[in-house]
Enzyme design. Structure first.
Site, PDB file in Angstrom:
ATOM      1  N   CYS A  82       0.815  -1.218   0.000  1.00  0.00           N
ATOM      2  CA  CYS A  82       0.000   0.000   0.000  1.00  0.00           C
ATOM      3  C   CYS A  82       0.850   1.271   0.000  1.00  0.00           C
ATOM      4  O   CYS A  82       1.341   1.699  -1.022  1.00  0.00           O
ATOM      5  CB  CYS A  82      -0.991  -0.016   1.149  1.00  0.00           C
ATOM      6  SG  CYS A  82      -2.236   1.255   0.930  1.00  0.00           S
ATOM      7  N   HIS A 192      -3.866  -4.382  -1.243  1.00  0.00           N
ATOM      8  CA  HIS A 192      -3.748  -5.038   0.061  1.00  0.00           C
ATOM      9  C   HIS A 192      -3.914  -6.541  -0.118  1.00  0.00           C
ATOM     10  O   HIS A 192      -5.045  -7.037  -0.058  1.00  0.00           O
ATOM     11  CB  HIS A 192      -4.830  -4.517   1.009  1.00  0.00           C
ATOM     12  CG  HIS A 192      -4.616  -3.112   1.460  1.00  0.00           C
ATOM     13  ND1 HIS A 192      -3.945  -2.816   2.617  1.00  0.00           N
ATOM     14  CD2 HIS A 192      -4.968  -1.942   0.903  1.00  0.00           C
ATOM     15  CE1 HIS A 192      -3.897  -1.493   2.766  1.00  0.00           C
ATOM     16  NE2 HIS A 192      -4.509  -0.938   1.733  1.00  0.00           N
ATOM     17  N   GLU A 194      -3.429  -8.775   1.985  1.00  0.00           N
ATOM     18  CA  GLU A 194      -3.998  -9.356   3.212  1.00  0.00           C
ATOM     19  C   GLU A 194      -5.507  -9.202   3.264  1.00  0.00           C
ATOM     20  O   GLU A 194      -6.164  -9.770   4.132  1.00  0.00           O
ATOM     21  CB  GLU A 194      -3.333  -8.726   4.447  1.00  0.00           C
ATOM     22  CG  GLU A 194      -3.815  -7.336   4.841  1.00  0.00           C
ATOM     23  CD  GLU A 194      -3.219  -6.195   4.003  1.00  0.00           C
ATOM     24  OE1 GLU A 194      -2.588  -6.473   2.955  1.00  0.00           O
ATOM     25  OE2 GLU A 194      -3.402  -5.024   4.398  1.00  0.00           O
TER      26      GLU A 194
END
Lengths: 212, 257
Positions: A82, A192, A194
């Site tokens: 990010c 992102h 995750e």
């Protein structure tokens, strides 16, 4: 057993990153840390970031992490997330101009009134949601991830590396921007992983096993 | 090809339990937020929103644990709303694993709170929730006002003006609920949604009134919403998220499938 240090410098929630890594690499030792020794000793380093680039650079300086991050980016597998890839470049337009770490050559630019090229319709900023990434190389971190898979993005600024050969992933939002950049041991993504379900978890698993 | 429009299921949570009965087939515990969130993730939900309806602030802490558990098993964005009043509330939710917090009454009580939260945590994680009701008479040009307390208390604030102001204060997104349509299954207030979407530069999530899959598509195509939020049509297994996405795609909308 590999050890993965997630650099904690007070910029955003790192719990999700840690949980996702633990999920895909249950045998890895995942630590969230600002300890210089831990970061430099770890086999792999994750450099996350959220919020504004000014705060990001200020916090890195505050924790004396600038040189540590530069050092870590020199040798071992290094994943920027990010704001991470933005901080690695030379300069960002955000906050009236902020110098970055200069690990990779390039600048960070604001989405300025992006428009859909077909309809001419105004696009919203931040660029928020699931967008496709066109893989520009067969980098090991893309292994097992179908071409044009969607990842979760949320950002108002985007990286523009000076050298187009650094770009390993492109995303279209009115125009194409570099959503993934890589050089040697560094891989940095604007999205992102995750928070990107299966595709994101696969990328993190690939990182945990990557030996550049 | 480009950014997908999002479908967001919303779960009401009371003292750590999902209420309003989610009815999945083969679910062991209809009140377990982790299990329900995992199901929605498997169905392809683009995000999940938790709305804390716990009455007593003493019991709010339970939501933090819920978010921690969900975030360690479900790897899509999570938004938490309900009772977010201070910077410390925001920090606690983000640290627990939420990606965004939704601010509603606290923004009306003190609009600067939104600016402070966006500056501290970044505008990407600050959602401003707006509950609006039409207040114009037939024949007048449309006008909507913000209401609080479940649509019972008027504030006198114009909804479109408010959305613009929250945009300027650094909100990253707006969750817009039509209190006229909420619970009616008659579809979104498309005129309201479009008015807010066109008045702002940030993404808009349409909410309130979804009864059919066409309502979702209309919210995007006619209301110009960037995302659509629904509860009952998914909870009662009338449709899966995947069915909803296939329907949107058939109507020419880009989705993640």
């Amino acid at each position: 057993m590999t050890s993965i240090a997630i650099i904690d410098y007070g910029m955003g929630n790192l719990r999700s990153v840690a949980k996702a890594l633990e999920h895909v690499a249950p045998r890895a030792r995942v630590i969230v840390t600002q300890n210089h020794h831990d970061i430099l000793q770890a086999d792999r380093v994750v450099f996350p970031g959220q919020g504004s680039i000014r705060d990001c650079m200020r916090e890195l300086a505050h924790w004396n992490l600038v040189e540590v991050v530069r050092d870590a980016a020199l040798g071992k597998p290094f994943l920027g997330l990010c704001l991470g890839p933005q901080a690695l470049l030379d300069f960002s337009e955000e906050n009236d101009g902020v110098a970055g770490l200069g690990v990779l050559p390039g600048r960070v630019i604001r989405f300025s009134d992006p428009r859909d090229p077909a309809s001419g319709e105004r696009l919203k900023v931040p660029h928020m949601g699931w967008n496709q990434v066109r893989q520009a190389s067969d980098h090991p971190l893309w292994r097992g991830i179908p071409q044009d898979s969607r990842f979760y993005f949320v950002h108002s600024y985007y990286p523009r590396p000076a050298d187009a050969t650094l770009v390993v992933g492109w995303t279209r939002y009115g125009f194409e921007f570099a959503s993934a950049i890589a050089r040697d041991n560094i891989f940095a993504v604007q999205f992102h992983p995750e928070k990107s379900a299966q595709a994101g978890l696969r990328l993190l698993a690939n990182f945990a096993a990557w030996n550049p | 090809m480009g950014l997908a429009k999002r479908i967001i299921p919303c779960l009401d949570v009371d003292r750590g339990r999902v209420v309003k009965g989610v009815k999945f087939v083969e679910i062991r515990d209809a009140g377990d937020p982790v299990e329900i969130a995992r199901r929605y993730d498997e169905q392809g939900a683009d995000e999940i929103t938790f709305l804390d309806i716990t009455a007593s602030s003493d019991d709010r802490e339970t939501l933090v644990h819920v978010v921690e558990q969900v975030a360690s098993q479900v790897f899509i964005p999570l938004t938490v709303g309900g009772g977010i009043r201070t910077l410390d509330d925001v920090r606690r939710m983000l640290n627990a694993g939420a990606d965004k917090v939704s601010i509603n009454t606290a923004a009306i009580a003190r609009p600067e709170f939104v600016r402070e939260a966006a500056e501290r945590f970044g505008n990407q994680c600050i959602v401003v929730a707006i509950d609006a009701k039409a207040v114009h008479q037939p024949g007048e040009s449309p006008r909507w006002e913000i209401f609080t307390h479940g649509g019972r208390r008027p504030t006198g604030i114009d909804a479109v003006e408010w959305a613009r102001r929250m945009n300027a204060y650094g909100a990253g997104e707006i969750l817009l609920t039509s209190m006229d349509r909420d619970g009616t299954k008659r579809g979104f207030d498309l005129e309201l949604t479009r008015a807010i979407s066109e008045a702002t530069t940030i993404p808009i999530i349409a909410s309130g009134g979804v009864g059919t899959l066409d309502h979702l598509a209309d919210g995007i195509l006619l209301g110009k919403a960037d995302a659509v939020l629904a509860a009952s049509i998914f909870h009662f297994a009338e449709y899966t998220i995947e069915q909803a996405k296939r329907h949107l795609r058939a109507r020419g909308i880009e989705v993640r499938l």
